[in-house]
Design a protein around this motif. Structure first.
Motif, PDB file in Angstrom:
ATOM      1  N   ASP A  44      55.927  85.759  83.577  1.00  0.00           N
ATOM      2  CA  ASP A  44      56.533  84.510  83.108  1.00  0.00           C
ATOM      3  C   ASP A  44      56.741  83.518  84.251  1.00  0.00           C
ATOM      4  O   ASP A  44      56.537  82.310  84.083  1.00  0.00           O
ATOM      5  N   ARG A  45      57.134  84.033  85.421  1.00  0.00           N
ATOM      6  CA  ARG A  45      57.388  83.125  86.549  1.00  0.00           C
ATOM      7  C   ARG A  45      56.118  82.411  86.991  1.00  0.00           C
ATOM      8  O   ARG A  45      56.176  81.251  87.429  1.00  0.00           O
ATOM      9  N   ASP A  48      55.438  79.726  84.402  1.00  0.00           N
ATOM     10  CA  ASP A  48      56.391  78.634  84.619  1.00  0.00           C
ATOM     11  C   ASP A  48      55.975  77.770  85.810  1.00  0.00           C
ATOM     12  O   ASP A  48      56.057  76.528  85.750  1.00  0.00           O
ATOM     13  N   VAL A  51      52.991  75.550  84.748  1.00  0.00           N
ATOM     14  CA  VAL A  51      53.423  74.464  83.863  1.00  0.00           C
ATOM     15  C   VAL A  51      54.217  73.423  84.651  1.00  0.00           C
ATOM     16  O   VAL A  51      54.024  72.209  84.470  1.00  0.00           O
ATOM     17  N   ASP A  52      55.084  73.882  85.548  1.00  0.00           N
ATOM     18  CA  ASP A  52      55.871  72.951  86.354  1.00  0.00           C
ATOM     19  C   ASP A  52      54.974  72.095  87.252  1.00  0.00           C
ATOM     20  O   ASP A  52      55.244  70.903  87.456  1.00  0.00           O
ATOM     21  N   ARG A 101      53.480  74.172  75.502  1.00  0.00           N
ATOM     22  CA  ARG A 101      54.389  73.628  76.511  1.00  0.00           C
ATOM     23  C   ARG A 101      53.825  72.398  77.218  1.00  0.00           C
ATOM     24  O   ARG A 101      54.596  71.549  77.680  1.00  0.00           O
ATOM     25  N   THR A 102      52.527  72.318  77.319  1.00  0.00           N
ATOM     26  CA  THR A 102      51.904  71.252  78.110  1.00  0.00           C
ATOM     27  C   THR A 102      51.271  70.151  77.275  1.00  0.00           C
ATOM     28  O   THR A 102      50.889  69.111  77.813  1.00  0.00           O
TER      29      THR A 102
END
Length: 268
Positions: A44-45, A48, A51-52, A101-102
């Motif tokens: 998950d990290r 993330d 995506v960040d 998410r994006t």
């Protein structure tokens, strides 16, 4: 003209997560990637952080590949790969989550190489099942699966536009309409396809266009392909999407060919 930078093949002098910002600094507002993780189901990290990096750069993720295996080692997709069905199914869920998410809605599913010891017919049957599952998996976010002919790998069976369109027709027969052709003009030309004819007959089937010049797979203008002519004709026939820059840089500034048309990087 609206371009999107493939950050898996361009800007490779930078760490992967710094490339979206570099594309933005170069004047582009969209990027695309091959699968940017080592595993089909990354931590998950790691998701993330990816995506960040997109959000922080202020660019749109316009395209993302499903996991295609170890590309440097010659792998070209899991779709028809016997023994990796569960892994591909798990990857679909991750891809769809990143898309949600994006805002990414285009997802390239590389078909996979022919495998010794397995009949091509059985691989093709598996590919149909997996592509239907992929289309269904991204349908909930309004996503589209892209299918691409590829050059440079003899074992990859989809080499012409018609090869891919025949598979797409089978997927649609199973009720999945959200699958379209990824027309990479470089791959088609190198494989000997009649690109002009493909455009005339199938521009309305294009889900995405990618470009590189030939020979060499470098920047437009370094080879012999009439890329701008092909793009213009595709648009005249109704293609309205972005054009992916998927070439290997041969110059210090891989976007120097665009400097005479700076506005064309992000807008029409």
């Amino acid at each position: 003209m609206s371009y999107t930078v493939n950050c898996s093949i361009l800007l490779t002098d930078l760490p992967l997560l710094e490339r979206p910002a570099a594309a933005r600094a170069a004047g582009f507002d969209a990027v695309e990637f091959w699968w940017p993780f080592a595993d089909s189901v990354p931590a998950d990290r790691d998701v993330d952080a990816f995506v960040d990096a997109i959000r922080d750069a202020g660019v749109q993720l316009s395209g993302l590949n499903f996991n295609a295996g170890d590309m440097p080692a010659g792998d070209r997709g899991l779709v028809s790969w016997k023994g990796r069905c569960r892994e591909f199914a798990e990857n679909i869920a991750v891809v769809a989550a990143i898309g949600e998410r994006t805002g990414c809605r285009a997802f390239n599913a590389l078909y996979g190489n022919r495998m010794p010891g397995h009949a091509p017919e059985s691989q093709d049957a598996l590919a149909v099942r997996n592509l239907v599952a992929a289309a269904e998996g991204v349908a909930g976010i309004g996503g589209t699966v892209l299918l691409e002919p590829v050059s440079g790998t003899e074992a990859y069976p989809l080499k012409t536009a018609q090869d891919a369109l025949d598979v797409i027709a089978q997927i649609r027969e199973h009720g999945a309409d959200n699958i379209r052709l990824l027309a990479d003009f470089y791959h088609l030309a190198v494989n000997g396809d009649d690109v002009a004819s493909v455009i005339e007959n199938h521009a309305d089937d294009f889900g995405h266009i990618q470009i590189a010049d030939a020979p060499g797979r470098h920047e437009p203008g370094t080879g012999e392909l009439p890329l701008q002519q092909w793009i213009d004709r595709s648009r005249a026939l109704g293609y309205s999407g972005r054009v992916g820059l998927e070439y290997k840089a041969s110059q210090e500034d891989p976007f120097a060919w665009l400097t005479s048309r700076p506005a064309s990087r992000t807008g029409a």
